[in-house]
Design an enzyme around this catalytic site. Sequence first.
Site, short mmCIF file in Angstrom:
data_model
loop_
_atom_site.label_atom_id
_atom_site.label_comp_id
_atom_site.label_asym_id
_atom_site.label_seq_id
_atom_site.Cartn_x
_atom_site.Cartn_y
_atom_site.Cartn_z
CE LYS A 147 41.99 47.72 37.00
NZ LYS A 147 40.92 46.85 37.53
CB SER B 284 41.16 43.81 35.03
OG SER B 284 40.48 44.58 36.00
CB SER C 222 39.34 43.27 38.65
OG SER C 222 39.11 42.69 37.40
N1 GLN Z 1 37.38 38.70 35.41
C1 GLN Z 1 36.25 39.57 35.53
C2 GLN Z 1 35.85 40.07 34.16
O1 GLN Z 1 36.59 39.85 33.25
C3 GLN Z 1 36.56 40.65 36.48
C4 GLN Z 1 36.66 42.02 35.94
C5 GLN Z 1 36.75 43.07 37.00
O2 GLN Z 1 36.52 42.82 38.17
N2 GLN Z 1 37.04 44.26 36.55
O3 GLN Z 1 34.83 40.66 34.00
#
Ligand code: GLN
Length: 490
Positions: free
Chosen positions: A78, A153, A177
């Site tokens: 990532k 994400s 995410s």
């Molecule tokens: N959907 C969550 C957010 O937008 C998860 C983000 C993450 O785990 N990086 O904060």
Amino acid sequence: MNLEKMTIKEISALLQSKKITSLELTNFFLTRINKLDSKLLTCISVFEVEARQEAQKADIRISQGESGDLLGIPYLLKDNILVQGLKTTSASKMLENYIAPYDATVVKKLKSVGAVLLGKTNLDEFAHGASTENSAFFTTKNPWDLERVPGGSSGGSASAVSAGLCVFALGSDTGGSIRQPASFCGVSGLKPSYGRVSRYGLMAMTSSTDVIGPLTKSVEDGATVLKIISGQDEFDLTTSSFEVCDYLKNIDKNIKGLKIGVVQEFLKEGLEDGVRDGILSAISVFKKMGAKIIDVSLPSNKYSVPAYYIITPSELSSNLARLDGIRYGHSLKLNPKGKSVENLNEIYLKNRGEGFGAEAKRRIMLGTFALSSGYYDAYYKKAMAVKEKIKQEFKKVFSKVDVILTPTSPHTAFKIGSQINDPLKMYLEDIFLTGPSLAGLPAISIPAGFSKKMPFGLQIIANKFKEDLLLNVSYNFQKETDWHKKTPNL
Ligand code: GLN
């Protein structure tokens, strides 16, 4: 040989028995990325030259008799995880040209065991989001339906593993995410306990819940990667000295008598019918294996999303403060627009105004507000109290059961563009995910079926540092089912 469908274990056996070289394998995946990524858009960068060099080095090590689970195995990372000398953008215009000055600890570990880095994957800018639509560059597509999001994400990583563009990938999980994109793309995604894997070299989002973890084609592969990336690190003082066990050792132990808690209220409202049916049949698979199903309740979970969306913006508003175009990030000096600036404040406004996307700005403003004098007690302090309550509730439940089973997401992948203008709806995507994050618990999403032709996952949560049990339970599920073996037609 369907290399794109093979697991780490299968490919590693081919490498060790010299049926294939790491260079051949690397070329295979680079070709596949070249062929498919123009439609999937999983990668922000691909390092063809460097990858081939690393593969050749791995081949030499293999020819000298060295063996290792990840030696010569190509993977994707990532793009919020640093690799020395290479671009790391966090999918932000702010860091479009940022070259990382050092390796993240996980990268150092993967380099030392000879894994081959193919490239860096797309994400929501700074990992803020649940769809990759917040990337400043492009939206990754779901390989099961190109009109749908891959989740986020870590959407680039999940889509790439699902499409067989690499053998495994790493993502990061702050509030879901890794798990939610794993569910949307039909792969296995493991969020380790907070403190299990070093955050050194991971661009900080919410420092109190950020954790790096693997996205893989099987639970067994997740165990293999976790074993390598885990452990205490002097560069991240929140890492634990808790012993890193061999997660593969007891992975196939039978789960007869194991107590699985099912959160009844999670199966009621708001769940897509196909997902509910799938979770219910997963429960019967576990029953058949001799596990005991016990009803449990997590009444405060409904406050986990509101608490998370106070804590997360608060922490990230402070973590992103360094991106001002002077210390780091997009700067007017690099992109002169022919306009002069009057004072320092204006430089900050312009640099940050141009560099950050809408969601990052929204969160910075929310977080700054929540932490500001006069509001701190009402928001941040209250959210921290809710976090504590959630932790206590999990503790209580884990005094009665070994693991907890929930859906990963209330539904399958949604259409690109369908929710992007409704941030609250997007935040509610995380309803089953933020609780374990706030409590620092390990949780995994594994493929559990299809609803209207799209895959979905089930989530298993374990007590802190019980990754071995989590993997053992999930492995048993994958022994009985073949959802994780299904791949999209591309
Ligand atoms: N959907 C969550 C957010 O937008 C998860 C983000 C993450 O785990 N990086 O904060």
